[in-house]
Design an enzyme around this catalytic site. Structure first.
Site, mmCIF file in Angstrom:
data_model
loop_
_atom_site.group_PDB
_atom_site.id
_atom_site.type_symbol
_atom_site.label_atom_id
_atom_site.label_comp_id
_atom_site.label_asym_id
_atom_site.label_seq_id
_atom_site.Cartn_x
_atom_site.Cartn_y
_atom_site.Cartn_z
ATOM 1 N N LYS A 22 0.849 -1.203 0.000
ATOM 2 C CA LYS A 22 0.000 0.000 0.000
ATOM 3 C C LYS A 22 0.881 1.249 0.000
ATOM 4 O O LYS A 22 0.686 2.162 -0.800
ATOM 5 C CB LYS A 22 -0.886 0.015 1.225
ATOM 6 C CG LYS A 22 -1.617 1.332 1.477
ATOM 7 C CD LYS A 22 -2.551 1.293 2.664
ATOM 8 C CE LYS A 22 -1.860 1.528 3.956
ATOM 9 N NZ LYS A 22 -1.585 2.943 4.264
ATOM 10 N N ASN A 23 1.886 1.274 0.871
ATOM 11 C CA ASN A 23 2.650 2.512 1.066
ATOM 12 C C ASN A 23 3.705 2.752 0.001
ATOM 13 O O ASN A 23 4.391 3.768 0.027
ATOM 14 C CB ASN A 23 3.243 2.545 2.481
ATOM 15 C CG ASN A 23 2.160 2.717 3.525
ATOM 16 O OD1 ASN A 23 1.002 3.002 3.184
ATOM 17 N ND2 ASN A 23 2.503 2.516 4.775
ATOM 18 N N ARG A 92 -5.067 10.583 4.388
ATOM 19 C CA ARG A 92 -4.022 11.601 4.531
ATOM 20 C C ARG A 92 -3.005 11.543 3.404
ATOM 21 O O ARG A 92 -2.402 12.546 3.042
ATOM 22 C CB ARG A 92 -3.304 11.429 5.858
ATOM 23 C CG ARG A 92 -4.161 11.091 7.025
ATOM 24 C CD ARG A 92 -3.321 10.956 8.221
ATOM 25 N NE ARG A 92 -2.305 11.996 8.204
ATOM 26 C CZ ARG A 92 -2.561 13.286 8.371
ATOM 27 N NH1 ARG A 92 -3.792 13.676 8.543
ATOM 28 N NH2 ARG A 92 -1.592 14.153 8.331
ATOM 29 N N CYS A 116 -5.987 12.655 12.712
ATOM 30 C CA CYS A 116 -6.444 11.280 12.489
ATOM 31 C C CYS A 116 -6.267 10.543 13.812
ATOM 32 O O CYS A 116 -5.694 11.060 14.761
ATOM 33 C CB CYS A 116 -5.686 10.616 11.349
ATOM 34 S SG CYS A 116 -4.174 9.863 11.842
ATOM 35 N N ARG A 121 -0.292 14.507 12.872
ATOM 36 C CA ARG A 121 0.259 14.244 11.535
ATOM 37 C C ARG A 121 0.257 15.500 10.658
ATOM 38 O O ARG A 121 -0.362 15.572 9.611
ATOM 39 C CB ARG A 121 -0.496 13.090 10.894
ATOM 40 C CG ARG A 121 -0.363 11.837 11.747
ATOM 41 C CD ARG A 121 -1.041 10.643 11.170
ATOM 42 N NE ARG A 121 -0.325 10.177 9.980
ATOM 43 C CZ ARG A 121 -0.789 9.194 9.222
ATOM 44 N NH1 ARG A 121 -1.944 8.657 9.496
ATOM 45 N NH2 ARG A 121 -0.117 8.812 8.160
ATOM 46 N N VAL A 123 1.760 18.501 8.135
ATOM 47 C CA VAL A 123 2.508 18.398 6.864
ATOM 48 C C VAL A 123 3.480 19.570 6.709
ATOM 49 O O VAL A 123 3.847 19.952 5.599
ATOM 50 C CB VAL A 123 1.542 18.320 5.650
ATOM 51 C CG1 VAL A 123 0.798 16.992 5.639
ATOM 52 C CG2 VAL A 123 0.571 19.503 5.654
ATOM 53 N N ASP A 304 4.272 0.656 12.021
ATOM 54 C CA ASP A 304 3.105 -0.007 11.432
ATOM 55 C C ASP A 304 2.997 -1.469 11.858
ATOM 56 O O ASP A 304 2.007 -2.124 11.534
ATOM 57 C CB ASP A 304 3.151 0.063 9.903
ATOM 58 C CG ASP A 304 2.909 1.469 9.409
ATOM 59 O OD1 ASP A 304 3.132 1.730 8.223
ATOM 60 O OD2 ASP A 304 2.527 2.322 10.232
ATOM 61 N N ILE A 326 7.083 7.211 17.083
ATOM 62 C CA ILE A 326 6.780 7.949 15.851
ATOM 63 C C ILE A 326 5.506 8.767 15.986
ATOM 64 O O ILE A 326 5.467 9.951 15.646
ATOM 65 C CB ILE A 326 6.642 6.984 14.639
ATOM 66 C CG1 ILE A 326 7.868 6.076 14.518
ATOM 67 C CG2 ILE A 326 6.370 7.774 13.364
ATOM 68 C CD1 ILE A 326 9.144 6.799 14.155
ATOM 69 N N ARG A 396 -8.788 -0.685 4.520
ATOM 70 C CA ARG A 396 -7.962 0.373 3.923
ATOM 71 C C ARG A 396 -6.603 -0.171 3.528
ATOM 72 O O ARG A 396 -6.004 0.293 2.551
ATOM 73 C CB ARG A 396 -7.758 1.510 4.927
ATOM 74 C CG ARG A 396 -8.997 2.307 5.224
ATOM 75 C CD ARG A 396 -8.666 3.529 5.999
ATOM 76 N NE ARG A 396 -7.595 4.273 5.320
ATOM 77 C CZ ARG A 396 -7.089 5.413 5.777
ATOM 78 N NH1 ARG A 396 -7.540 5.933 6.900
ATOM 79 N NH2 ARG A 396 -6.139 6.044 5.124
HETATM 80 C C1 EPZ Z 1 3.833 7.053 6.417
HETATM 81 O O1 EPZ Z 1 2.992 8.037 6.975
HETATM 82 C C2 EPZ Z 1 2.976 5.819 6.238
HETATM 83 N N1 EPZ Z 1 1.900 6.109 5.287
HETATM 84 C C3 EPZ Z 1 2.404 5.401 7.593
HETATM 85 O O2 EPZ Z 1 1.667 4.205 7.403
HETATM 86 C C4 EPZ Z 1 3.566 5.110 8.535
HETATM 87 O O3 EPZ Z 1 3.054 4.787 9.804
HETATM 88 C C5 EPZ Z 1 4.482 6.333 8.637
HETATM 89 O O4 EPZ Z 1 4.908 6.743 7.314
HETATM 90 C C6 EPZ Z 1 5.725 6.065 9.466
HETATM 91 O O5 EPZ Z 1 6.419 4.992 8.928
HETATM 92 C C7 EPZ Z 1 2.195 6.114 3.962
HETATM 93 O O6 EPZ Z 1 3.317 5.880 3.554
HETATM 94 C C8 EPZ Z 1 1.044 6.388 3.037
HETATM 95 P P1 EPZ Z 1 5.649 10.431 8.583
HETATM 96 P P2 EPZ Z 1 3.496 9.568 7.024
HETATM 97 O O7 EPZ Z 1 5.545 11.696 7.806
HETATM 98 O O8 EPZ Z 1 4.408 9.836 5.914
HETATM 99 C C9 EPZ Z 1 5.655 13.793 11.941
HETATM 100 C C10 EPZ Z 1 -0.162 2.781 7.643
HETATM 101 O O9 EPZ Z 1 -0.646 2.227 8.630
HETATM 102 N N2 EPZ Z 1 5.586 14.750 10.829
HETATM 103 O O10 EPZ Z 1 6.824 9.541 8.356
HETATM 104 O O11 EPZ Z 1 2.290 10.422 7.193
HETATM 105 C C11 EPZ Z 1 4.409 12.921 12.043
HETATM 106 O O12 EPZ Z 1 3.417 13.580 12.800
HETATM 107 C C12 EPZ Z 1 0.253 4.229 7.702
HETATM 108 O O13 EPZ Z 1 0.047 2.211 6.526
HETATM 109 C C13 EPZ Z 1 5.558 16.117 11.088
HETATM 110 O O14 EPZ Z 1 5.577 16.535 12.242
HETATM 111 O O15 EPZ Z 1 4.323 9.566 8.367
HETATM 112 C C14 EPZ Z 1 4.941 11.677 12.724
HETATM 113 O O16 EPZ Z 1 4.971 11.919 14.111
HETATM 114 C C15 EPZ Z 1 -0.073 4.840 9.053
HETATM 115 N N3 EPZ Z 1 5.493 16.992 10.049
HETATM 116 C C16 EPZ Z 1 6.370 11.563 12.196
HETATM 117 O O17 EPZ Z 1 6.703 12.866 11.682
HETATM 118 C C17 EPZ Z 1 5.481 16.584 8.743
HETATM 119 O O18 EPZ Z 1 5.442 17.427 7.831
HETATM 120 C C18 EPZ Z 1 6.548 10.563 11.065
HETATM 121 O O19 EPZ Z 1 5.510 10.798 10.139
HETATM 122 C C19 EPZ Z 1 5.515 15.185 8.488
HETATM 123 C C20 EPZ Z 1 5.575 14.292 9.540
#
Ligand code: EPZ
Length: 416
Positions: A22-23, A92, A116, A121, A123, A304, A326, A396
């Site tokens: 998926k990811n 997201r 969520c 989370r 951006v 995950d 995380i 999902r």
């Molecule tokens: C990706 O989410 C995955 N989703 C998530 O999988 C996964 O849990 C996560 O990476 C961590 O491995 C996809 O790839 C579609 P991050 P993402 O940006 O990119 C903070 C699943 O179950 N952060 O790596 O959204 C954030 O809040 C899903 O398949 C900021 O603060 O995660 C988190 O605490 C759930 N500002 C940490 O960084 C930002 O601009 C890591 O988030 C971006 C992130």
């Protein structure tokens, strides 16, 4: 609303083909926006999040034809440059259209995802990186409004490791003028898979899979064929199911080298694991031993996989501490596991789990994607019947989970 009914106590036996990741699929689908030529993807999983992404892309004017595992996309002419709230709030990862839209069309209007279940989370890192590349970005009525005559290369250091942040910036950089360096980049295998797809389209990317990715922008990308990598989290989920249900299974179409941390934890639990180039054979004939875990970015233990391993610890010999580093609220499954008789206490970002010999079936509720996977695993080893509500969360990220677990011997059925 669909539910799952599971009777615990039955071992698993047989073989299962691991689905496409998926990811990896979600960012690569969005990469189709970067060229007017066809992007043909194979091994695309049949998941709700993939369907949502295809719906969003079609709204942007991308033609997207699905034929089983194959998806053919073509972004010849955009009809919209806006990702609306009603779609983004359900997934997201929709934020992944921001970089490609900006890179190809010079503008984008993408709804902020909103919170969520597992955390805020934000951006901000996506936005910071795009601004460094010359985008003018404002937040207007809950939307990210971005414009850039042409993005230019930049050196970007993200404040933390962000998977989709790295992916968004990589997709923005492939058409930018000059060279972009992303420092503190995510090293996840799904980032490498996106880079492979982009390189097949003509992008010039070095260092994907390391914490420094260098992208030399080109004027345009062309169409390509790409096979999406297998889903290491789905594979890990099946292995955690085996760890509690016992028996012996073979996972096919999976490269075990992308899941060392998960395999290490399961071997520590007592699962006997053999691996080949594209398969994993695992067997378990005893109660698992409790294992500690601390989630971290790849190659560490994946966040995950946290809920799934916690379900194993719930029935393991001994006690363990699972620390989530995380996301700030990724213990929603704990309350539901406690309803099944699990002994867990939470202190801050750590859950202290004391294994019990058996759980007892009850009605529980899925709260997010991986939490629901954890509940399915726990139900496989709970006395009697467990009913899991709101399993749209499971759909999902898992393709026909009840059918595939059922084919391995689990007593599991979907009902309304
Ligand atoms: C990706 O989410 C995955 N989703 C998530 O999988 C996964 O849990 C996560 O990476 C961590 O491995 C996809 O790839 C579609 P991050 P993402 O940006 O990119 C903070 C699943 O179950 N952060 O790596 O959204 C954030 O809040 C899903 O398949 C900021 O603060 O995660 C988190 O605490 C759930 N500002 C940490 O960084 C930002 O601009 C890591 O988030 C971006 C992130």
């Amino acid at each position: 609303m669909d539910k799952l009914r599971i009777r615990g106590g039955f071992p698993l036996a047989g073989e299962v083909d691991v689905s496409g990741a998926k990811n990896a699929a979600l960012p690569i689908l969005c990469a189709a926006l970067l060229t007017a030529e066809p992007l043909v993807l194979s091994n695309v999983p049949q998941l709700q999040d993939v369907a949502t992404t295809l719906k969003l892309l079609r709204q942007l004017g991308v033609t997207a034809e699905r034929d089983g595992e194959r998806v053919t996309l073509q972004a010849a002419q955009p009809v919209s440059l806006e990702a609306p709230y009603d779609l983004v709030r359900t997934m997201r990862a929709s934020i992944l259209v921001l970089g490609p839209l900006l890179a190809r069309f010079g503008q984008a209007r993408v709804s902020l995802p909103g919170g969520c279940a597992i955390g805020q989370r934000p951006v901000d890192q996506h936005i910071k990186g795009l601004q460094a590349m010359g985008a003018e970005i404002s937040i207007d009525h809950g939307y990210v409004v971005a414009r850039a005559r042409r993005l230019h290369g930049a050196r970007i250091v993200t404040d933390m490791v962000t998977v989709t942040g790295t992916e968004n910036l990589m997709m923005a950089a492939v058409l930018a003028e000059g060279t972009t360096v992303i420092e503190n980049a995510a090293r996840e295998p799904e980032v490498i898979d996106l880079a492979l797809a982009l390189q097949a389209m003509g992008a010039r990317i070095r260092g994907a899979g390391t914490d420094r990715i260098t992208i030399d922008g080109v004027d345009r990308l062309h169409g390509a064929n790409h096979r999406v990598m297998a889903d290491r989290i789905e594979a890990g989920t099946f292995l955690c199911a085996l760890a509690v249900a016992r028996g012996s299974i073979v996972l096919r179409r999976i490269d075990p080298s992308v899941m060392d941390a998960t395999l290490d934890k399961l071997r520590e639990c007592g699962v006997v694991i053999e691996t080949g180039a594209d398969w994993i054979r695992a067997s378990m004939d005893r109660r698992p031993r409790a294992v500690h875990a601390r989630t971290s970015p790849y190659p560490g233990f994946a966040t995950d996989m946290q809920a799934q391993l916690m379900a194993v610890d719930c029935v393991a010999e001994g006690s363990a501490v699972i620390t989530e580093t995380i996301f700030e609220n990724r213990f929603m499954h704990v309350l539901e596991l406690q309803r099944l008789g699990a002994e867990i206490t939470i202190e801050g970002s750590s859950a202290f789990v004391t294994g019990v010999p058996r759980l007892s079936g009850a009605t529980v509720m899925a709260t997010d994607l991986r939490a629901s996977a954890g509940l399915v695993i726990a139900a496989l080893v709970a006395d009697g019947e467990t009913v899991i509500d709101r399993i749209y969360h499971l759909d999902r990220g898992y393709e026909k989970m009840e059918t595939r677990l059922g084919a391995l011997g689990a007593r599991i059925e979907r009902f309304r």
